[in-house]
Design an enzyme around this catalytic site. Structure first.
Site, PDB file in Angstrom:
ATOM      1  N   HIS A 145      -0.977   4.424  -5.179  1.00  0.00           N
ATOM      2  CA  HIS A 145       0.607   3.374  -5.535  1.00  0.00           C
ATOM      3  C   HIS A 145       1.048   3.305  -4.391  1.00  0.00           C
ATOM      4  CE1 HIS A 145       2.166   0.652  -8.506  1.00  0.00           C
ATOM      5  NE2 HIS A 145       3.526   1.716  -7.889  1.00  0.00           N
ATOM      6  N   GLU A 146       1.563   4.360  -5.154  1.00  0.00           N
ATOM      7  CA  GLU A 146       3.014   5.161  -4.050  1.00  0.00           C
ATOM      8  C   GLU A 146       2.845   4.673  -2.269  1.00  0.00           C
ATOM      9  OE1 GLU A 146       5.711   4.746  -5.538  1.00  0.00           O
ATOM     10  OE2 GLU A 146       4.566   5.782  -7.484  1.00  0.00           O
ATOM     11  N   HIS A 149       3.210   1.133  -1.788  1.00  0.00           N
ATOM     12  CA  HIS A 149       4.456   0.991  -1.301  1.00  0.00           C
ATOM     13  C   HIS A 149       4.656   1.176  -0.624  1.00  0.00           C
ATOM     14  CE1 HIS A 149       5.680  -0.886  -5.429  1.00  0.00           C
ATOM     15  NE2 HIS A 149       5.389   0.156  -6.510  1.00  0.00           N
ATOM     16  N   GLU A 225       4.317  -4.470  -7.663  1.00  0.00           N
ATOM     17  CA  GLU A 225       3.863  -3.484  -8.236  1.00  0.00           C
ATOM     18  C   GLU A 225       2.371  -4.020  -8.307  1.00  0.00           C
ATOM     19  OE1 GLU A 225       4.692  -0.505  -9.725  1.00  0.00           O
ATOM     20  OE2 GLU A 225       6.386  -1.055  -8.161  1.00  0.00           O
TER      21      GLU A 225
END
Length: 295
Positions: A145-146, A149, A225
């Site tokens: 997930h990070e 980003h 997100e």
């Protein structure tokens, strides 16, 4: 570079529309606004609007390390640290970005964040609470997930968006202040300087426009997100990403990160119906449903 060019072009277009709108309103209300003063105000708005945003972006890694007490893993000292670094390395290579710095910060709450001025000079940090309360599969999904980003350029995009909106608020609030000041004066134009109507009008307008700008920035934060969750699903596996979000649901003590770091964390999404407009993260149940519906 293309992202920066397009958003810079967008900012120029916004400023052009504002400049035209200002002249139209001035003509309609019969208010004398010198072009030179408007040009100076426009330049000042751009400098102030983008200056703070870009300084924050350039300092984001340093500020994150200091404010969160991040301990960088420069030389892994145990199997867990080695696994963290290698997982981040593998995911970074898969999405084609430079190897981020990897760190751990003290917090009993499960959380993680990514920040940095560009894709090849970023930082990924996880909390001790996340490592203690999540399985390796779930941690892998959070790391994905990070990394998502970073690969999506979310930090730069949000900074540019904030800069555009800051410029809009700064400039348009003062245009509104000048209009109000001109209306209050009526035909009395003996004093060419600004009056109390300008200061009160621009202050109130800046507050109201600032709320609208915040709503837009928070909308984008929630939107990114969902994209980062999808990236985590692609890098680690959809079921792992769903399991990680469900684990966050179970962690009743989860809190958003402080200050500007809140928008960069994995956790968040609590609030009332009205408060959702100002949330950095969508509710976890919506994020889980989005992943399930996409499978």
């Amino acid at each position: 570079m293309m992202r920066i060019f397009l958003l810079a072009l967008t900012n120029f277009a916004v400023m052009t529309v504002l400049f035209v709108t200002m002249n139209v309103l001035a003509a309609l209300f019969g208010i004398n606004m010198s072009r030179g003063s408007m040009t100076s105000m426009l330049v000042m708005a751009i400098v102030f609007g983008f200056g703070g945003s870009f300084i924050s972006l350039l300092m984001s890694k340093w500020m994150a390390k200091k404010s969160m007490g991040v301990q960088l893993i420069e030389q892994p000292s145990n199997n867990q640290e080695r696994w963290l670094v290698e997982t981040v390395r593998r995911q970074a290579e898969k999405v084609g970005i430079g190897m981020p710095e990897v760190g751990i910060f003290y917090s009993p709450d499960p959380n993680a964040f990514a920040t940095g001025a560009n894709k090849n000079n970023a930082l990924v940090a996880v909390s001790q609470g996340l490592l203690q309360n999540m399985t390796p599969d779930e941690v892998e999904a959070v790391l994905g997930h990070e990394i998502g980003h970073i690969a999506n350029g979310d930090m730069v995009t949000q900074t540019l968006l904030q800069g555009v909106l800051n410029t809009f608020v700064f400039f348009f609030a003062r245009v509104i202040g000048m209009l109000i000041d001109g209306l209050l004066r009526g035909n009395n134009q003996e004093n060419n300087g600004v009056g109390v109507g300008y200061f009160i009008g621009s202050m109130i307008a800046e507050i109201l426009l600032g709320f609208l700008a915040t709503i837009i920035v928070m909308w984008f934060s929630r939107y990114r997100e969902f994209r980062a969750d999808e990236a985590g699903a692609e890098l680690a596996g959809r079921q792992k990403m769903i399991a990680a979000l469900r684990r966050l649901q179970q962690a009743h003590g989860v809190h958003e990160l402080p200050g500007e770091m809140a928008a960069f964390g994995i956790a968040g999404g609590l609030g009332s119906s009205f408060g959702k407009l100002f949330m950095t993260h969508p509710p976890l149940e919506e994020r889980i449903a989005a992943l399930q519906n996409a499978s």
